[in-house]
Design an enzyme around this catalytic site. Structure first.
Site, mmCIF file in Angstrom:
data_model
loop_
_atom_site.group_PDB
_atom_site.id
_atom_site.type_symbol
_atom_site.label_atom_id
_atom_site.label_comp_id
_atom_site.label_asym_id
_atom_site.label_seq_id
_atom_site.Cartn_x
_atom_site.Cartn_y
_atom_site.Cartn_z
ATOM 1 N N ASN A 7 -52.432 -18.920 29.222
ATOM 2 C CA ASN A 7 -52.772 -18.717 30.624
ATOM 3 C C ASN A 7 -52.557 -17.230 30.928
ATOM 4 O O ASN A 7 -51.432 -16.796 31.201
ATOM 5 C CB ASN A 7 -51.872 -19.599 31.505
ATOM 6 C CG ASN A 7 -52.108 -19.361 32.987
ATOM 7 O OD1 ASN A 7 -53.065 -18.681 33.368
ATOM 8 N ND2 ASN A 7 -51.242 -19.919 33.814
ATOM 9 N N LYS A 9 -53.406 -15.493 33.345
ATOM 10 C CA LYS A 9 -53.234 -15.197 34.779
ATOM 11 C C LYS A 9 -54.082 -13.976 35.143
ATOM 12 O O LYS A 9 -55.183 -13.828 34.627
ATOM 13 C CB LYS A 9 -51.744 -15.034 35.108
ATOM 14 C CG LYS A 9 -50.912 -16.234 34.593
ATOM 15 C CD LYS A 9 -49.542 -16.289 35.156
ATOM 16 C CE LYS A 9 -48.800 -17.496 34.578
ATOM 17 N NZ LYS A 9 -47.459 -17.662 35.079
ATOM 18 N N HIS A 86 -51.813 -25.458 39.076
ATOM 19 C CA HIS A 86 -50.713 -24.598 38.636
ATOM 20 C C HIS A 86 -49.795 -24.309 39.828
ATOM 21 O O HIS A 86 -50.267 -24.180 40.957
ATOM 22 C CB HIS A 86 -51.270 -23.295 38.052
ATOM 23 C CG HIS A 86 -50.219 -22.490 37.363
ATOM 24 N ND1 HIS A 86 -49.346 -21.674 38.046
ATOM 25 C CD2 HIS A 86 -49.880 -22.381 36.052
ATOM 26 C CE1 HIS A 86 -48.520 -21.114 37.183
ATOM 27 N NE2 HIS A 86 -48.818 -21.518 35.963
ATOM 28 N N GLU A 155 -44.511 -28.253 33.762
ATOM 29 C CA GLU A 155 -44.074 -26.871 33.967
ATOM 30 C C GLU A 155 -43.031 -26.820 35.086
ATOM 31 O O GLU A 155 -43.382 -26.690 36.268
ATOM 32 C CB GLU A 155 -45.258 -25.990 34.372
ATOM 33 C CG GLU A 155 -46.330 -25.856 33.322
ATOM 34 C CD GLU A 155 -47.004 -24.495 33.414
ATOM 35 O OE1 GLU A 155 -47.023 -23.797 32.399
ATOM 36 O OE2 GLU A 155 -47.480 -24.139 34.492
ATOM 37 N N GLY A 161 -41.786 -17.874 34.078
ATOM 38 C CA GLY A 161 -41.543 -16.440 34.200
ATOM 39 C C GLY A 161 -40.080 -16.046 34.346
ATOM 40 O O GLY A 161 -39.777 -14.897 34.667
ATOM 41 N N SER A 193 -41.772 -20.100 30.283
ATOM 42 C CA SER A 193 -40.951 -19.189 29.469
ATOM 43 C C SER A 193 -40.984 -19.497 27.970
ATOM 44 O O SER A 193 -40.001 -19.261 27.261
ATOM 45 C CB SER A 193 -39.502 -19.161 29.966
ATOM 46 O OG SER A 193 -39.447 -18.573 31.251
#
Ligand code: PGA
Length: 231
Positions: A7, A9, A86, A155, A161, A193
């Site tokens: 991903n 982003k 997400h 997630e 992150g 992560s």
């Protein structure tokens, strides 16, 4: 075979694309790799030794929806997977389960595979509401959805992150719960992560079907090191 989803982003620049694509061509793996660039860059990743994924979609096939990308357009571009729901879409762009449900159905209608993200916040985890939160997200996002055609990504928001990951047992239990309650055949990924140092350990979890990787997928050499650790 595991599913390994990058991903990217809003991170890759136009000038990074050639290098990213070229390095991906040298990857040798039995797993399915999915590259999810910004929709602007989807055409550059149309053909390669990986599958194409989108990071977001609208639910209408066409019309006056300024700034949006339709599932039909994604399909025509060769997209196979679409990330839906997400936590950044939920929290920053106020997407709710009702909208996400429409997107999931639109993706399936256009013969693509949604990667539906679910997960609890730090507060919800501390209040021991993880299962309750996931159940509500799945119940409401999966209305009229054939769960044979979807991928679910667990997630935990507090892990995205942050460098903090759940205990392996906790990931395993959530994946079990999802498979038992919804569909034993549904692929369930873990995201949050994942990096080169922890991926082999997370990959030991018996029921895990793959990974959704954010920041660690942006640097292509780093991402390839991760791919090489997923046996
Ligand atoms: P991260 O993001 O790997 O940077 O934690 C994962 C995600 O948001 O999908």
């Amino acid at each position: 075979m595991k599913l390994v989803v990058a991903n990217l982003k809003m991170n890759l620049a136009y000038s990074d694309i050639n290098n990213y694509r070229n390095k991906m061509e040298d990857v040798i793996t039995d797993n399915e790799i999915v590259i999810c660039p910004s929709s602007l860059f989807l055409p550059f990743f149309k053909s390669g030794k990986y599958s194409l994924g989108a990071q977001n979609v609208y639910f209408e096939d066409k019309g006056s929806f300024t700034g949006e990308t339709s599932p039909l357009q994604l399909k025509n571009m060769g997209t196979k997977y679409v990330i839906v729901g997400h936590s950044e879409r939920r929290n920053i762009f106020n997407e709710n389960n009702e909208l996400i449900n429409k997107k999931v159905n639109a993706v399936i209608k256009n013969n693509m595979i949604p990667i539906l993200c679910v997960g609890e916040s730090k507060e919800e985890k501390d209040e021991k509401k993880t299962y309750e939160v996931i159940e509500k997200q799945l119940d409401e996002c999966l209305i009229n959805v054939d769960t044979n055609n979807i991928v679910i990504a667990y997630e935990p928001i507090w892990s995205i992150g942050t460098g903090i990951i759940p205990e392996e047992k906790d990931i395993e239990n959530v994946i079990n719960y999802i498979k038992e309650k919804y569909n034993a055949n549904t692929k369930v990924l873990y995201g949050g992560s994942v990096n080169v140092d922890n991926v082999a350990m997370i990959n030991e979890i018996s029921n895990i079907d793959g990974f959704l990787i954010g920041s660690a997928s942006v640097d292509i050499s780093n991402f390839i090191n991760i791919i090489n650790k997923i046996k």
